[in-house]
Motif scaffolding. Structure first.
Motif, PDB file in Angstrom:
ATOM      1  N   ARG A  38      45.456  37.180  41.668  1.00  0.00           N
ATOM      2  CA  ARG A  38      45.095  36.840  43.042  1.00  0.00           C
ATOM      3  C   ARG A  38      43.862  37.622  43.482  1.00  0.00           C
ATOM      4  O   ARG A  38      42.930  37.067  44.080  1.00  0.00           O
ATOM      5  CB  ARG A  38      46.260  37.134  43.996  1.00  0.00           C
ATOM      6  CG  ARG A  38      45.981  36.747  45.447  1.00  0.00           C
ATOM      7  CD  ARG A  38      47.090  37.191  46.368  1.00  0.00           C
ATOM      8  NE  ARG A  38      47.228  38.636  46.448  1.00  0.00           N
ATOM      9  CZ  ARG A  38      46.433  39.434  47.164  1.00  0.00           C
ATOM     10  NH1 ARG A  38      45.432  38.936  47.852  1.00  0.00           N
ATOM     11  NH2 ARG A  38      46.623  40.730  47.185  1.00  0.00           N
ATOM     12  N   GLU A  51      40.767  36.211  41.828  1.00  0.00           N
ATOM     13  CA  GLU A  51      40.355  34.972  42.496  1.00  0.00           C
ATOM     14  C   GLU A  51      39.674  35.276  43.828  1.00  0.00           C
ATOM     15  O   GLU A  51      38.680  34.642  44.180  1.00  0.00           O
ATOM     16  CB  GLU A  51      41.560  34.052  42.702  1.00  0.00           C
ATOM     17  CG  GLU A  51      42.100  33.460  41.417  1.00  0.00           C
ATOM     18  CD  GLU A  51      43.437  32.769  41.587  1.00  0.00           C
ATOM     19  OE1 GLU A  51      44.026  32.832  42.698  1.00  0.00           O
ATOM     20  OE2 GLU A  51      43.912  32.167  40.607  1.00  0.00           O
ATOM     21  N   GLU A  52      40.204  36.236  44.565  1.00  0.00           N
ATOM     22  CA  GLU A  52      39.596  36.629  45.846  1.00  0.00           C
ATOM     23  C   GLU A  52      38.199  37.201  45.621  1.00  0.00           C
ATOM     24  O   GLU A  52      37.261  36.913  46.356  1.00  0.00           O
ATOM     25  CB  GLU A  52      40.487  37.650  46.558  1.00  0.00           C
ATOM     26  CG  GLU A  52      39.978  38.105  47.894  1.00  0.00           C
ATOM     27  CD  GLU A  52      40.056  37.037  48.970  1.00  0.00           C
ATOM     28  OE1 GLU A  52      39.429  37.250  50.031  1.00  0.00           O
ATOM     29  OE2 GLU A  52      40.723  36.009  48.769  1.00  0.00           O
ATOM     30  N   ARG A  53      38.054  38.006  44.576  1.00  0.00           N
ATOM     31  CA  ARG A  53      36.739  38.574  44.246  1.00  0.00           C
ATOM     32  C   ARG A  53      35.754  37.459  43.903  1.00  0.00           C
ATOM     33  O   ARG A  53      34.615  37.472  44.346  1.00  0.00           O
ATOM     34  CB  ARG A  53      36.831  39.550  43.082  1.00  0.00           C
ATOM     35  CG  ARG A  53      35.477  40.086  42.636  1.00  0.00           C
ATOM     36  CD  ARG A  53      35.613  40.952  41.421  1.00  0.00           C
ATOM     37  NE  ARG A  53      36.352  42.134  41.728  1.00  0.00           N
ATOM     38  CZ  ARG A  53      35.814  43.338  41.903  1.00  0.00           C
ATOM     39  NH1 ARG A  53      34.522  43.483  41.779  1.00  0.00           N
ATOM     40  NH2 ARG A  53      36.556  44.369  42.174  1.00  0.00           N
ATOM     41  N   ARG A  80      35.874  34.365  44.935  1.00  0.00           N
ATOM     42  CA  ARG A  80      35.581  33.657  46.176  1.00  0.00           C
ATOM     43  C   ARG A  80      34.555  34.426  47.001  1.00  0.00           C
ATOM     44  O   ARG A  80      33.594  33.858  47.524  1.00  0.00           O
ATOM     45  CB  ARG A  80      36.860  33.442  46.973  1.00  0.00           C
ATOM     46  CG  ARG A  80      36.702  32.539  48.183  1.00  0.00           C
ATOM     47  CD  ARG A  80      38.001  32.363  48.944  1.00  0.00           C
ATOM     48  NE  ARG A  80      38.446  33.573  49.594  1.00  0.00           N
ATOM     49  CZ  ARG A  80      37.946  34.046  50.741  1.00  0.00           C
ATOM     50  NH1 ARG A  80      36.974  33.420  51.336  1.00  0.00           N
ATOM     51  NH2 ARG A  80      38.415  35.157  51.273  1.00  0.00           N
TER      52      ARG A  80
END
Length: 141
Positions: free
Chosen positions: A91, A94-96, A98
């Motif tokens: 997660r 994925e945030e990085r 984004r």
């Protein structure tokens, strides 16, 4: 075009002695380093190679390498915790990704703004120039 290389070789020569004396006068560890180079400089390459070979054969190297890897995490033995950690790491990754994409978009936006501003200033300059005189106060923002 000529290239020349000047190297100071280990041994007792006027240059090395002078550098050693200057080293002691300026900062004593420099003089000591020069003295070591004069005495053992021809052996530095073999000593460095031997040290590398010993480090590669050392059991500590494997332990240090495993401690330094930031992407590989060992299992704790608790399946629930390991699964939770893997999900959270995924997660976060994925945030990085984004946020990196968002930053790239913003950088592109800023670049386009700068280009538009430059184009506007250039157009204003050309319009003033074509009228016959450039007014410095008009071009200052």
């Amino acid at each position: 075009m000529t290239t020349s290389s000047c190297s100071i070789r280990p041994g007792w020569s006027p240059v090395t002695i002078g550098l050693m004396v200057l080293g002691f006068v300026a900062f004593w560890p420099l003089g000591l380093a020069m003295l070591a180079y004069i005495l053992w400089g021809d052996r530095f390459h073999t000593m460095a190679r031997d040290a590398r070979d010993q480090w590669r054969a050392s059991p500590l190297k494997g332990a240090m390498d495993s401690m330094n890897t930031s992407t590989s995490y060992g299992r704790t033995g608790n399946v629930a915790f390991d699964d939770y950690r893997e999900k959270e790491l995924k997660r976060l990754e994925e945030e990085r990704a984004r946020l990196d994409k968002m930053r790239n978009e913003f950088d592109s936006f800023l670049q386009e703004l700068r280009r538009a501003k430059d184009q506007e200033e250039f157009d204003r300059f050309m319009a003033n120039r074509n009228r016959g005189s450039v007014d410095p106060s008009a071009s200052a923002s």
